[in-house]
Design a protein around this motif. Structure first.
Motif, mmCIF file in Angstrom:
data_model
loop_
_atom_site.group_PDB
_atom_site.id
_atom_site.type_symbol
_atom_site.label_atom_id
_atom_site.label_comp_id
_atom_site.label_asym_id
_atom_site.label_seq_id
_atom_site.Cartn_x
_atom_site.Cartn_y
_atom_site.Cartn_z
ATOM 1 N N LYS A 149 0.837 -1.210 0.000
ATOM 2 C CA LYS A 149 0.000 0.000 0.000
ATOM 3 C C LYS A 149 0.866 1.252 0.000
ATOM 4 N N THR A 150 1.939 1.228 0.787
ATOM 5 C CA THR A 150 2.851 2.364 0.872
ATOM 6 C C THR A 150 4.231 1.910 0.420
ATOM 7 N N THR A 151 4.801 2.617 -0.539
ATOM 8 C CA THR A 151 6.087 2.198 -1.088
ATOM 9 C C THR A 151 7.130 3.299 -0.923
ATOM 10 N N ARG A 152 8.391 2.876 -0.923
ATOM 11 C CA ARG A 152 9.528 3.800 -0.888
ATOM 12 C C ARG A 152 10.681 3.121 -1.608
ATOM 13 N N PRO A 153 11.393 3.864 -2.476
ATOM 14 C CA PRO A 153 12.449 3.238 -3.290
ATOM 15 C C PRO A 153 13.410 2.391 -2.467
ATOM 16 N N PHE A 154 13.642 1.185 -2.940
ATOM 17 C CA PHE A 154 14.543 0.184 -2.364
ATOM 18 C C PHE A 154 14.012 -0.424 -1.059
ATOM 19 N N LEU A 155 13.362 0.364 -0.220
ATOM 20 C CA LEU A 155 12.943 -0.135 1.091
ATOM 21 C C LEU A 155 11.671 -0.971 1.006
ATOM 22 N N ARG A 156 10.748 -0.559 0.172
ATOM 23 C CA ARG A 156 9.464 -1.263 0.087
ATOM 24 C C ARG A 156 8.839 -0.931 -1.259
ATOM 25 N N SER A 157 8.837 -1.899 -2.171
ATOM 26 C CA SER A 157 8.232 -1.680 -3.480
ATOM 27 C C SER A 157 7.396 -2.896 -3.860
ATOM 28 N N SER A 158 6.503 -2.703 -4.802
ATOM 29 C CA SER A 158 5.582 -3.778 -5.163
ATOM 30 C C SER A 158 6.304 -4.947 -5.831
ATOM 31 N N GLU A 159 7.369 -4.637 -6.566
ATOM 32 C CA GLU A 159 8.252 -5.681 -7.099
ATOM 33 C C GLU A 159 9.664 -5.344 -6.644
ATOM 34 N N PHE A 160 10.386 -6.343 -6.142
ATOM 35 C CA PHE A 160 11.769 -6.091 -5.750
ATOM 36 C C PHE A 160 12.637 -7.302 -6.083
ATOM 37 N N LEU A 161 13.920 -7.068 -6.140
ATOM 38 C CA LEU A 161 14.892 -8.123 -6.433
ATOM 39 C C LEU A 161 15.417 -8.698 -5.135
ATOM 40 N N TRP A 162 15.657 -10.003 -5.130
ATOM 41 C CA TRP A 162 16.222 -10.619 -3.931
ATOM 42 C C TRP A 162 16.808 -11.972 -4.270
ATOM 43 N N GLN A 163 17.313 -12.638 -3.244
ATOM 44 C CA GLN A 163 17.629 -14.056 -3.353
ATOM 45 C C GLN A 163 16.822 -14.764 -2.281
ATOM 46 N N GLU A 164 16.411 -15.979 -2.591
ATOM 47 C CA GLU A 164 15.717 -16.783 -1.581
ATOM 48 C C GLU A 164 16.306 -18.184 -1.584
#
Length: 478
Positions: A149-164
């Motif tokens: 609902k609330t996004t901020r660059p790099f910290l919280r976005s609807s799509e993000f890159l990661w490893q799992e």
């Protein structure tokens, strides 16, 4: 010089408005741009290069401890997601669904992966038959989608890159050992490469991952005193195995359920780098992670021999360092400001007088210290400067962390600390969910972790006064 100053003046002072300072830095350092899809961002070359370095160095550490990379589909059938009740309930509010393919309505909705536990479980169910097939220690680098609902660059976005990472083991002991091992890999990487010290510990049941038996976390402290969860490692026990029927035949020919783990780090580490090390002039990148460790800037480059010497110096340094040359027609002052905004670890200034004296000037980004060195030993001196800078940045971050941890033994002390002492607050807790929820409701502070090194700073819970069970780090967080 007036023009040169405008570049930096475009960045709001962090003491004036920290949130705006952060946004200004990510934009002015050209790390990202906003896309036409709400909540999604474009990684520009400067930002993606940082992620490439994180990925490269972290992946090498994974491989040292037996991790193999795979890639799983980005779509998950709804029936698969529904198999683990707690897991699906935990992610339900953030899931994006695909209901149509081409011109046809799908018979079953497909979830765009928010995480891939269910896919890995489906795989392990098919490929694990015997104890000889274990352990499976897999990882994937990918993007995930969580409808924020609330996004901020790099910290919280609807799509993000990661490893799992997703692993399967024969015993509970092996799974726990892997869970802690990967958490330590994360913590060591952040400290040694990103120059960010971490607080390590276990999440409370309220804050743990949906479907996990235990979640372990590393928590960093940003310059505004807020915590940032920077990496997590989860022990699933055999809960997912029972939901998905992942069994193996042990050495006694008896059927057993596997024990699983999952662990992840994401592009929010770039946000951590910005907020831990940045200053009012922009980004400051530790040399070990910086895409460009040194920018060669020719002074009076229109004069004979200056550009040739600058290029020669760049080519020499490129054998051992990540180096670029700024030979644009901008003024030196403008180039200095750009280098500082982008967080390039050092710059080397070289002009006619330097060439005549067989020297150059190395300038550190973090302290702006100027070091005059002979061109004959520039490689050696630059290596020393970069190592010193890396160590100094970690020491500075450790000092900041230590100075922003306070203890509270009464609820009044706790509330005062939340209000007036930005940072982590150490306080005892009875273990009851009601107290954890009351603290959040009253103060907006949340439990960050129960540190591995437990101390007894009081006998009673800071909230209710009942006998205390755990020391907890609390704080406001991103």
């Amino acid at each position: 010089m007036a023009k040169d100053k405008k570049l930096v003046e475009a960045i709001t002072s962090m003491s004036t408005d920290f949130a705006q300072w952060y946004t200004d830095v990510v934009k002015k350092a050209e790390l990202m741009d906003y896309s036409s899809v709400k909540g999604c961002m474009i990684f520009k070359p400067n930002g993606y290069a940082i992620w490439e370095n994180i990925q490269k160095q972290l992946d090498a550490k994974f491989k040292e401890c037996g991790v193999e990379n795979v890639y799983m589909p980005m779509f998950i059938p709804e029936s698969l997601l529904q198999k683990e009740k707690d897991h699906v309930e935990g992610f339900a509010p953030e899931v994006a669904w695909v209901t149509q393919g081409g011109l046809e309505t799908l018979q079953e909705r497909l979830c765009v992966r928010p995480t891939s536990e269910t896919l890995f479980c489906d795989l392990y169910k098919n490929i694990v038959q015997s104890y000889r097939d274990l352990p499976k220690v897999y990882n994937q680098w990918c993007s995930v989608v969580r409808w924020e609902k609330t996004t901020r660059p790099f910290l919280r976005s609807s799509e993000f890159l990661w490893q799992e990472g997703h692993t399967a083991h024969a015993t509970a002991e092996e799974a726990e050992e892997r869970t802690i091992q990967m958490l330590n890999v994360y913590a060591d990487f952040c400290e040694q490469v990103l120059a960010i010290p971490m607080v390590k510990g276990r999440k409370t049941d309220k804050e743990k991952f949906a479907g996990a038996e235990a979640t372990y976390t590393i928590e960093a402290l940003m310059h505004d005193g807020k915590a940032l969860q920077s990496g997590t490692s989860h022990n699933f026990g055999d809960g997912f195995a029972k939901a998905f029927g992942i069994q193996y035949t042990d050495k006694e020919n008896k059927l057993q359920y596997v024990h699983q783990t999952s662990w992840g780090m994401s592009t929010r580490l770039i946000g951590a780098l910005i907020m831990v090390h940045g200053d009012d002039s922009g980004l400051v990148l530790p040399p070990r992670i910086a895409p460009t460790q040194v920018m060669v800037i020719p002074i009076q480059q229109q004069k004979d021999g200056v550009l040739d010497k600058a290029n020669e110096l760049k080519d020499r340094l490129a054998k051992n360092f990540r180096v670029k040359l700024d030979d644009s027609d901008k003024t030196p002052g403008w180039k200095f400001a750009e280098q500082e905004i982008r967080g390039i670890s050092t710059r080397i200034e070289i002009g006619p007088k330097d060439i005549e004296a067989n020297q150059c000037v190395i300038v550190r980004r973090d302290t702006r210290e100027k070091i005059v060195v002979s061109l004959d030993e520039v490689e050696t001196k630059l290596a020393e400067v970069l190592e010193t800078m890396q160590a100094d940045m970690l020491a500075k971050a450790k000092k900041f962390l230590a100075e922003h941890i306070s203890d509270a033994t009464t609820y009044d002390e706790f509330k005062d600390a939340v209000e007036n002492k930005p940072g982590f607050i150490r306080a005892m807790w009875c273990g009851e969910l009601a107290c954890e929820e009351k603290i959040k409701a009253d103060t907006t502070a949340t439990s960050r972790c129960m540190p591995f090194e437990q101390e007894q700073i009081s006998d009673v819970c800071v909230c209710c006064g009942k006998p205390a069970k755990k020391l907890v780090y609390w704080g406001k967080a991103y």
